[in-house]
Design an enzyme around this catalytic site. Structure first.
Site, short mmCIF file in Angstrom:
data_model
loop_
_atom_site.label_atom_id
_atom_site.label_comp_id
_atom_site.label_asym_id
_atom_site.label_seq_id
_atom_site.Cartn_x
_atom_site.Cartn_y
_atom_site.Cartn_z
N ARG A 116 12.60 76.59 -5.04
CA ARG A 116 13.71 76.84 -5.97
C ARG A 116 13.52 75.96 -7.20
O ARG A 116 12.68 75.07 -7.22
CB ARG A 116 15.06 76.56 -5.31
CG ARG A 116 15.31 75.10 -4.96
CD ARG A 116 16.71 74.89 -4.40
NE ARG A 116 16.97 73.47 -4.13
CZ ARG A 116 18.13 72.99 -3.67
NH1 ARG A 116 19.12 73.82 -3.41
NH2 ARG A 116 18.29 71.70 -3.47
N ASN A 154 22.79 76.00 -9.97
CA ASN A 154 22.99 75.05 -8.87
C ASN A 154 22.17 73.80 -9.13
O ASN A 154 20.94 73.87 -9.28
CB ASN A 154 22.56 75.65 -7.53
CG ASN A 154 22.78 74.68 -6.38
OD1 ASN A 154 23.90 74.49 -5.93
ND2 ASN A 154 21.70 74.05 -5.91
N GLU A 155 22.86 72.67 -9.29
CA GLU A 155 22.20 71.37 -9.42
C GLU A 155 21.13 71.38 -10.52
O GLU A 155 19.94 71.21 -10.26
CB GLU A 155 21.61 70.94 -8.08
CG GLU A 155 22.65 70.75 -7.00
CD GLU A 155 22.09 70.25 -5.68
OE1 GLU A 155 22.83 69.59 -4.92
OE2 GLU A 155 20.90 70.51 -5.40
N GLU A 317 29.46 69.85 -2.31
CA GLU A 317 28.64 69.66 -1.12
C GLU A 317 28.94 68.26 -0.57
O GLU A 317 28.46 67.27 -1.12
CB GLU A 317 27.15 69.81 -1.42
CG GLU A 317 26.77 71.20 -1.91
CD GLU A 317 25.28 71.36 -2.19
OE1 GLU A 317 24.49 70.52 -1.72
OE2 GLU A 317 24.90 72.32 -2.88
N TRP A 325 14.73 68.44 4.99
CA TRP A 325 13.97 69.67 4.85
C TRP A 325 12.85 69.65 5.90
O TRP A 325 12.66 68.65 6.60
CB TRP A 325 13.38 69.77 3.45
CG TRP A 325 14.39 70.09 2.39
CD1 TRP A 325 15.75 70.16 2.54
CD2 TRP A 325 14.12 70.41 1.03
NE1 TRP A 325 16.35 70.49 1.36
CE2 TRP A 325 15.37 70.65 0.40
CE3 TRP A 325 12.96 70.51 0.26
CZ2 TRP A 325 15.48 70.99 -0.95
CZ3 TRP A 325 13.07 70.85 -1.08
CH2 TRP A 325 14.31 71.09 -1.67
N GLU A 367 15.60 74.53 4.69
CA GLU A 367 16.66 73.59 5.06
C GLU A 367 17.12 73.72 6.51
O GLU A 367 18.28 73.44 6.82
CB GLU A 367 17.86 73.76 4.12
CG GLU A 367 17.57 73.31 2.69
CD GLU A 367 18.78 73.37 1.79
OE1 GLU A 367 18.83 72.59 0.82
OE2 GLU A 367 19.69 74.20 2.04
#
Length: 686
Positions: A116, A154-155, A317, A325, A367
Site C-alpha cells: 500500500r 489513509n495515513e 485506530e 505484520w 496484517e
C-alpha cells in the site's frame, strides 16, 4: 477555546466504535457483527479506505451495490459510518496501465503493486483518477442516513514519506519557481556556491539524489521536505474540495500524524478536525533506553501533538490487540486492563470519538498478526469483554466529558522546520528528541499536564500567554519573527526555557553571522563563549547548582560555556570539572516582567526537574497525592467544570491519597483518604 478558534470534533457524547472491513468477510457475518457491536455500546464504524477495486473494478466502470448493502445494514442496526476515500491503495488495473503513478526510491527504483501507499501525489493521471472516484462516492453517499463523515485517503505519508518519481521532480521545479522566482534566488537560498553546486537552468534542479557520503545539500533537503508536505496537502485538498461540494452535510478529516507533513496547515485549510491512530504498544518495539522510560505512557505526548491541531479529536485506530505484520513489528498482547487504559488515555487527552482497530483480526493478507477485538474464530475473549466494560462506562459519562478541553499551564514548543532540518543535521536533531523525552518524564512523573504547541510567525501572542511556562529545547532555526514573538511573551510575564544550539540558523538553514544564540541573545542575556561535543572516550563535565544546596548533575554529550552579557542575568549552575570548570552552564535572565532560562546542554531528567522547581510549577490538583506511575490529566469545560483523570500505567497496584471527598464517575463511589488503584486502572473525578 482560548486564543484562536481551532478545528475540533464537535459531538454531544463520546462515541465508541470499530474499524470494519466487510470486503474481508462473508456477507452472512455482517448482521451478527453489527448486532454484537451494538451490544458492546458501539455506535460508529469506519470502512472502505482500501476498497477502490470494489467501487471501480475496471477503469470507468463503477459499482456501489456491495457497500450499499453494508451501509444499509449498518443503518438498520443504528450504526453510523465514516467512509474512507480509497486512494491509499490504487487498483492493479491502474498501476499496470499508468506506471507513472508509482512512487520511486531515491535511487530511481519504482515501488511496485503489492502493498500500500506505493503511489505518488503529483502524477497528473493519479490526481485525475483519484478525483473521479472520490466524486462518484461522494455523490452516491452524500444523503445516505448512515454516513456522517469522510476520511481522506489513509495515513498520508505512512510507510514512506519521500517521493522521487519523475512527476515529483517536475512538480518540485514548479514549486521552487513559485517560491523563489529566479534561479539566482534559489542558488542563494541553497548556498549553491558552496562546492560549485550553482544551477544555470531549471532542468538541472531535482529533488535530492544519491550523493557521496549520503550527505545532500542541507538547504535543498529542507526545501524537499517542505515540498513533500505541500504535495500531500495539495492531494488532500483535491479530495476535500470535492467532498465539500458534493456532500456539504458530512464532515471531512484524515487520520494519522506522519513525517514530512504539516498537519496543522492541512487541518486549518482543509479539514473539520484531525483524527489519530494510537498504538501505545509500539513502545515495546522502539523502547526508550534512557532513565525511567515512559513506555506506553509516552503516547500521551503523541496525543498532545494531536491536540495541538484539534483540541477535541477522533482516534480512528485505537490499539485493541497485539500488533504485527507477517514480516515485522511483532508486539506483545495488551495485558488485561491495558486496552481500557489506552482508551481512557485517548479520552483524557481530548478524544471524543474512539474506534478500535479492528473489529476482527484479518484471516489473510499482510496484517494477519495485527489483532483486533475479536480473534479469527469469532468466539468470546477477554478483549471483547474489556470493550464491553468500556462501552458500559462510556454510556454513563460520555455526555459529561465530551467537548471539554485538556488543561495545561506548560507547553513544549515545536516547529516543522527544526523537525525536518534535524533529520539531516545530526547535531541538533537527536538533541531535540533526548531533551523532549527528559522534559516529558519530568512533567509526567511530577503530574504537571503539558501541551504541545507548534509555533509559527502568524501565531498570536495570546496563544503563548495562556501558558505560565514554555519549553523550546533546541530551536536551531529561529527567525526574527519568532524571536520577537518570544521576547514579547517574556516581556508580558512569561517564563521561557531554551537549551543548547538555540537560534543560530535562518529559515533556509544558513548560520547567522552572530554570536550564539543569535536572534535571542538579548532575551537570554548571554552569549556562547565556547562549546564542544563530548567524544566517545571523553568524560562529560558535571554541572553543579550555585545556590543553597550542593546539587550536582551529570551533563550530557554536548556542552556550551555561557558568557553573561546582562546585569539582569543570574548564573544558576556552573560546570564543575575539566577546562570548563566554574564557567556558567545555566543562566536565568530577567526580561521585562518575565524570565528566560538558557541551559548550555541537552536536558536530562534531573535538570528538567530542577528547572520545574525553579519556575514553581506543581501539579494542578493540590488535594491528591499521586505516585509516579499514575498520570494526571484534566479536561475542563468553558463553564469551569473539571474532570480529573488518573491513569495507572503500572502492572502493580498503586496507592493514591485524596485529602477531600470526590466522586469517581465510572463507579459512582465517593472516595477519600488512601485508595488503591488496581494495575492499569482508571479513575475519573468530577
Amino acid at each position: 477555546m482560548r486564543g484562536k478558534v481551532m478545528k475540533a470534533l464537535q459531538v454531544p457524547n463520546i462515541q465508541l466504535g470499530a474499524c470494519y472491513y466487510p470486503e474481508h468477510w462473508p456477507e452472512g457475518l455482517w448482521e451478527d457483527d453489527y448486532k454484537r457491536m451494538r451490544e458492546l455500546g458501539f455506535s460508529i464504524v469506519r470502512m472502505a479506505e482500501f476498497a477502490w477495486s470494489i467501487f471501480e473494478p475496471e477503469e470507468g466502470n463503477f459499482s456501489f451495490d456491495f457497500f450499499d448493502r453494508a451501509l444499509n445494514l449498518a443503518d438498520k442496526h443504528g450504526l453510523k459510518v465514516v467512509l474512507g476515500t480509497p486512494t491509499a491503495t490504487p487498483p492493479a488495473w491502474l498501476t499496470h496501465k499508468y506506471p507513472e503513478v508509482l512512487n520511486v526510491s531515491q535511487d530511481g527504483v519504482p515501488y511496485q503493486h503489492g502493498q500500500r501507499r506505493h503511489y505518488n501525489y503529483n502524477a497528473p493521471i493519479y490526481r485525475e483518477l483519484s478525483a473521479r472516484i472520490v466524486q462518484k462516492m461522494a455523490k452516491h453517499y452524500k444523503d445516505h442516513p448512515a454516513v456522517i463523515g469522510w476520511q481522506i485517503d489513509n495515513e498520508l505519508n505512512c510507510e514512506i514519506n519521500v517521493f522521487y518519481s519523475e512527476a515529483d521532480h517536475k512538480a518540485f521545479r514548479t514549486w521552487l519557481q513559485t517560491k523563489y522566482g529566479t534561479l539566482e534566488q534559489l542558488n542563494k537560498a541553497w548556498g549553491a556556491v558552496f562546492w560549485n553546486q550553482t544551477y544555470t537552468d531549471w532542468e538541472q534542479v531535482f529533488l535530492t539524489r544519491p550523493t557521496v557520503s549520503d550527505s545532500p545539500n542541507p538547504h535543498q533537503a529542507l526545501d524537499e521536505k517542505r515540498f513533500i508536505s505541500d504535495s500531500a496537502i495539495s492531494f488532500a485538498s483535491l479530495q476535500a474540495e470535492i467532498l465539500r461540494g458534493e456532500a456539504p452535510n458530512q464532515w471531512v478529516t484524515t487520520n494519522g500524524l506522519f513525517g514530512h507533513l504539516d498537519n496543522h496547515k492541512m487541518t486549518e485549510e482543509l479539514l473539520d478536525f484531525i483524527a489519530y491512530d494510537s498504538y501505545p504498544n509500539f513502545s515495546t518495539i522502539y523502547p526508550d533506553n534512557g532513565e525511567k522510560p515512559l513506555l506506553d505512557r509516552k503516547w500521551s505526548w503523541n496525543l498532545s501533538t494531536v491536540r495541538s491541531i484539534s483540541p477535541t479529536f477522533a482516534v480512528f485506530e485505537q490499539q485493541s490487540g497485539p500488533g504485527g505484520w507477517v514480516n515485522r513489528m511483532e508486539q506483545p498482547s495488551p495485558k488485561p486492563g491495558q486496552m481500557r487504559l489506552w482508551t481512557y488515555q485517548s479520552i483524557a487527552h481530548g478524544a471524543d470519538m474512539v474506534l478500535y482497530f479492528r473489529w476482527r483480526t484479518a484471516a489473510f493478507g499482510t496484517e494477519i498478526y495485527w489483532h483486533g477485538i475479536n480473534d479469527y474464530h469469532n468466539r468470546p475473549n477477554r478483549r471483547v469483554e474489556e470493550a464491553r466494560v468500556v462501552g458500559k462506562e462510556i454510556n454513563k459519562i460520555s455526555g459529561k466529558i465530551a467537548g471539554a478541553h485538556y488543561k495545561a499551564e506548560v507547553a513544549i514548543l515545536k516547529d516543522y522546520d527544526n523537525e525536518w532540518d534535524g533529520e539531516l543535521d545530526h547535531w541538533h536533531g537527536p538533541f531535540e528528541q533526548e531533551s523532549v523525552s527528559a522534559w516529558l518524564k519530568a512533567l509526567q512523573y511530577n503530574h504537571v499536564p503539558v501541551d504541545a504547541l507548534y509555533i509559527k510567525p502568524t501565531m498570536g501572542l495570546e496563544e503563548l500567554l495562556r501558558y505560565k511556562l514554555l519549553i523550546y529545547p533546541h530551536p536551531t532555526i529561529l527567525t526574527d519573527e519568532i524571536a520577537n514573538l518570544l521576547k514579547e511573551y517574556v516581556l508580558q510575564g512569561g517564563k521561557l526555557i531554551f537549551g543548547a544550539r538555540t537560534g543560530y540558523k535562518n529559515e533556509h538553514g544558513h548560520c547567522y553571522m552572530l554570536p550564539f544564540p543569535g536572534t535571542v541573545s538579548e532575551l537570554c542575556g548571554i552569549s556562547v563563549e565556547d562549546f564542544t561535543l563530548v567524544g566517545p572516550h571523553q568524560k562529560a563535565p558535571e554541572v553543579v547548582m550555585t545556590g543553597g544546596e550542593d546539587r550536582e548533575f551529570s551533563s550530557t554529550r554536548f556542552n556550551e560555556v555561557l558568557k553573561v552579557e546582562s546585569s539582569q542575568a543570574e548564573v544558576l549552575a556552573v560546570y564543575k570539572n575539566g577546562y570548563m570548570a566554574e564557567k556558567p552552564a545555566l543562566v536565568k535572565h530577567s526580561f521585562g516582567n518575565g524570565f528566560a532560562y538558557y541551559y548550555g546542554g541537552v536536558f536530562s531528567l534531573q535538570m528538567a526537574e530542577e528547572l520545574l522547581k525553579e519556575v514553581g510549577l506543581k501539579q494542578p490538583i493540590d488535594w491528591a497525592e499521586l505516585p509516579e506511575k499514575v498520570e494526571l490529566a484534566v479536561r475542563e469545560h468553558q463553564n469551569g467544570e473539571k474532570y480529573m483523570f488518573l491513569l495507572n500505567y503500572a502492572d502493580t497496584p498503586q496507592e493514591i491519597y485524596l485529602e477531600k471527598e470526590a466522586t469517581e464517575l465510572l463507579t459512582g463511589e465517593k472516595l477519600k483518604g488512601r485508595i488503591t488503584m488496581k494495575p492499569f486502572d482508571v479513575f475519573i473525578f468530577s
